[in-house]
Design an enzyme around this catalytic site. Structure first.
Site, short mmCIF file in Angstrom:
data_model
loop_
_atom_site.label_atom_id
_atom_site.label_comp_id
_atom_site.label_asym_id
_atom_site.label_seq_id
_atom_site.Cartn_x
_atom_site.Cartn_y
_atom_site.Cartn_z
N ASP A 1 0.81 -1.22 0.00
CA ASP A 1 0.00 0.00 0.00
C ASP A 1 0.84 1.27 0.00
O ASP A 1 0.45 2.28 0.57
CB ASP A 1 -0.97 0.02 1.21
N LYS B 1 1.75 2.18 -5.13
CA LYS B 1 2.33 1.66 -6.37
C LYS B 1 1.48 1.99 -7.59
O LYS B 1 2.00 2.20 -8.67
CB LYS B 1 2.50 0.12 -6.29
N GLY C 1 -4.44 -4.84 -4.73
CA GLY C 1 -5.54 -4.00 -5.21
C GLY C 1 -5.08 -2.59 -5.41
O GLY C 1 -4.41 -2.04 -4.55
N HIS C 2 -5.38 -2.05 -6.56
CA HIS C 2 -5.17 -0.62 -6.68
C HIS C 2 -6.13 0.00 -7.69
O HIS C 2 -6.72 -0.67 -8.51
CB HIS C 2 -3.70 -0.28 -6.95
N GLN D 1 1.90 -6.24 -2.95
CA GLN D 1 2.25 -6.25 -1.53
C GLN D 1 3.56 -5.47 -1.31
O GLN D 1 3.85 -4.57 -2.07
CB GLN D 1 2.34 -7.68 -0.97
P1 IMP Z 1 -2.73 -12.85 2.20
O1 IMP Z 1 -1.79 -12.29 1.19
O2 IMP Z 1 -4.17 -12.65 1.85
O3 IMP Z 1 -2.43 -14.27 2.56
O4 IMP Z 1 -2.51 -12.01 3.56
C1 IMP Z 1 -1.30 -12.10 4.31
C2 IMP Z 1 -0.90 -10.74 4.84
O5 IMP Z 1 -0.56 -9.88 3.74
C3 IMP Z 1 -1.99 -9.99 5.61
O6 IMP Z 1 -1.39 -9.22 6.63
C4 IMP Z 1 -2.58 -9.06 4.57
O7 IMP Z 1 -3.19 -7.92 5.14
C5 IMP Z 1 -1.33 -8.69 3.80
N1 IMP Z 1 -1.60 -8.27 2.42
C6 IMP Z 1 -1.92 -9.05 1.36
N2 IMP Z 1 -2.07 -8.31 0.25
C7 IMP Z 1 -1.82 -7.03 0.61
C8 IMP Z 1 -1.77 -5.79 -0.13
O8 IMP Z 1 -1.99 -5.73 -1.34
N3 IMP Z 1 -1.46 -4.70 0.62
C9 IMP Z 1 -1.16 -4.75 1.93
N4 IMP Z 1 -1.19 -5.87 2.65
C10 IMP Z 1 -1.50 -7.00 2.00
#
Ligand code: IMP
Length: 434
Positions: free
Chosen positions: A13, A16, A40-41, A228
Site C-alpha cells: 500500500d 504503487k 488491489g489498486h 504487496q
Molecule cells: P494474504 O496475502 O491474503 O495471505 O494475507 C497475508 C498478509 O498480507 C496480511 O497481513 C494481509 O493484510 C497482507 N496483504 C496481502 N495483500 C496485501 C496488499 O496488497 N497490501 C497490503 N497488505 C496485503
C-alpha cells in the site's frame, strides 16, 4: 536500462498504482510476477477510475501487453469477474493484450474457504496464529503449489488428466477438512468449477518465459509490477505475518521466467510514513492522535478488504533492509503531503533490543515484538506540499526530510509523488531512461 521492476519497500500500500500507471505508459509489456487478487489498486485515467486486483496495470492502456506470470496464483472466477467489470467500462481484454502463463497455479474455491476457516477460528486451526489475511485463498493455493499437487492453467486443457489431478488434490484437502470438522468436497464440485471457466481462461494461456525472451531480444520495454511489499515477503518479511509469496524484486525473474540479468532498474515504492494492514509487528506504530491523523489524511483503508490500516512513523531501518534485499536502484517517495502541518516528525533509525542497540529488525518473531525504535526528530512544515511538481515548490523542511530519508536508507529518490494525480510528481530520474 530497458526494464523496470516496481516493488513496495514496506508492508504494501505504498502507492504503487499511480507510479506503475505512470511507468506503464512508457512500457510495452506489464508483468505481474507474484501474489494474486489479494493486491488491489485504483487507476484514474482521464477521469475514469479502474479497480484492479489481479490484472496487471497495462490492461487499461491501449497497445500494451499485460502478462500474468507463473509466480502469480490465479483465481479463474475472479479473473473473469475482473475482465467483465472492465468490459463494462469499455476496456476490451483479449489474448491480444493479456497473456497468462500456462504454468501459473490456480486458486480454487476450496483455497478461499480454507483461508476463511483459518482466519475465523482466530488462529485456533492455524497453530494459534491469526494472520489477518485478505481471505482470497492466496496462502492455501501457494501451499498446494509447493506441495506439488496444484491445478495449473494448462491443466484446464486436458480434462482426462485434470480429473486425476483433482482427485489427488481432494485426497489432501478432504483429509485436512475432516480434521477441521468441515464437510468433504466432492470431485464433481471442483470439476464443474474448473470446466465452467476453462473456455474463458485458456485462450489467454501462453508460454510466458518464451514470449518475454523473444520480446526482450526485440528491445521491448518490460515493466514488472510487484504486489504487496518487501516486509510481507515470505522469507524476508515479518514471518509468519506475511503473504505467501516472495515479494522482493528477485521474484520478478523467477515469477516470470526472465533471467535476473535482464531486470534493470529496481524502483522501490516508499511511503513517507509507514502503514500495515493485518496482524504482526510494527515497531513505529502510532496508536495516538498522530496515528489517527495519518490514517485520516492518508485515506488509509485497504483497497481489497476495506480494513483500516495501522499507521506510524517512517522506519528507515526497515526500508534500509528493503534497499538491500531488493537491490533498490532508486525509490519513489509517496504521500509526502500527508505529513503537511505536523509540528515535528520522527524517523526510526534503528532499535534497542533488550538494552542493546541494533540497526536492523531481527528475524526472530519474539525479538521483533520486543524491539524499541530509536528516533531522530525533525522539524515539520506548515505549508502544503500537495501538487508540488518541482523541488522549488517544496518548503525547506520538507526537502530536509526527503534528504534525511535518502541518507538513512542509502538510496536516492527517483520520483516524488505529491498527490494521487499522476502529474503531481517531481521527477528526478526516469527509471526507463537511466
Ligand atoms: P494474504 O496475502 O491474503 O495471505 O494475507 C497475508 C498478509 O498480507 C496480511 O497481513 C494481509 O493484510 C497482507 N496483504 C496481502 N495483500 C496485501 C496488499 O496488497 N497490501 C497490503 N497488505 C496485503
Amino acid at each position: 536500462m530497458t526494464n523496470v521492476v516496481v516493488i513496495g519497500s514496506q508492508w504494501g500500500d505504498e502507492g504503487k498504482g499511480k507510479i506503475v500507471d505512470w511507468l506503464s505508459e512508457r512500457a510495452d509489456i506489464v508483468v505481474r510476477f507474484q501474489g494474486g487478487h489479494n493486491a488491489g489498486h485504483t487507476l484514474v485515467i482521464d477521469g475514469t477510475s479502474y479497480k484492479l486486483s489481479l490484472l496487471p496495470s497495462g490492461v487499461v492502456r491501449p497497445g500494451k501487453m499485460a502478462v500474468i506470470g507463473n509466480g502469480v496464483v490465479v483465481d479463474p472466477h475472479a479473473l473473469c469477474a475482473e475482465i467483465d467489470k472492465l468490459a463494462g467500462q469499455g476496456v476490451t481484454i483479449t489474448p491480444d493484450n493479456l497473456r497468462i502463463a500456462d504454468n501459473a497455479t490456480l486458486i480454487l474455491s476450496l483455497h478461499r474457504e480454507l483461508d476463511g476457516i483459518r482466519e475465523d477460528a482466530a488462529g485456533k486451526s492455524n497453530g494459534g496464529v491469526k494472520i489477518g489475511t485478505t481471505r482470497r485463498g492466496i496462502g492455501p493455493a501457494y501451499e498446494d503449489k509447493v506441495g506439488r499437487r496444484a491445478i495449473r492453467v494448462m491443466d484446464l486443457a486436458d480434462i482426462d488428466t485434470l480429473s486425476a489431478k483433482v482427485e489427488r488434490l481432494l485426497t489432501h484437502h478432504n483429509a485436512l477438512r475432516r480434521g477441521l470438522g468441515e464437510p468433504e468436497i466432492s470431485h464433481d464440485t471442483i470439476m464443474q468449477e474448473l470446466t465452467s471457466v476453462a473456455d474463458r481462461v485458456l485462450p489467454f494461456r501462453d508460454t510466458v518465459w518464451l514470449m518475454l525472451d523473444r520480446e526482450r531480444r526485440r528491445g521491448a520495454r518490460i515493466l514488472f509490477e510487484g504486489a504487496q511489499g518487501s516486509l510481507l515477503d515470505i522469507d524476508h518479511g515479518t514471518y509468519p505475518y506475511v503473504t505467501s509469496s516472495n515479494t522482493v524484486a528477485g521474484q520478478a525473474a523467477a515469477g516470470s521466467g526472465m533471467g535476473p540479468g535482464s531486470l534493470g532498474y529496481i524502483l522501490g515504492i516508499t511511503k513517507a510514513y509507514t502503514t500495515r494492514v493485518g496482524e504482526g509487528p510494527f515497531p513505529t506504530e502510532l496508536t495516538d492522535e498522530i496515528g489517527q491523523f495519518l490514517g485520516e489524511r492518508g485515506h488509509e483503508f485497504g483497497t481489497v478488504t476495506g480494513r483500516k490500516r495501522r499507521c506510524g512513523w517512517f522506519d528507515a531501518a526497515l526500508v534500509r533492509q528493503s534497499v538491500a534485499t531488493n537491490g533498490i536502484t532508486g525509490i519513489a517517495l509517496t504521500k509526502l503531503d500527508v505529513l503537511d502541518g505536523l509540528d515535528e516528525l520522527k524517523i526510526c533509525v534503528g532499535y534497542t533490543l533488550d538494552g542493546e542497540e541494533i540497526d536492523h529488525l531481527p528475524a526472530s518473531q519474539g525479538q521483533q515484538a520486543r524491539v524499541v525504535p530509536k528516533y531522530i526528530t525533525l522539524e515539520g512544515w506548515k505549508e502544503s506540499t500537495v501538487g508540488a511538481r518541482k523541488w522549488a515548490d517544496l518548503p525547506a523542511q520538507a526537502i530536509k526530510y526527503v534528504r534525511q530519508v535518502e541518507e538513512l536508507i542509502g538510496a536516492p529518490v527517483a520520483l516524488l509523488s505529491t498527490s494521487p494525480e499522476r502529474d503531481d510528481t517531481i521527477l528526478v530520474t526516469d527509471p526507463f531512461e537511466d
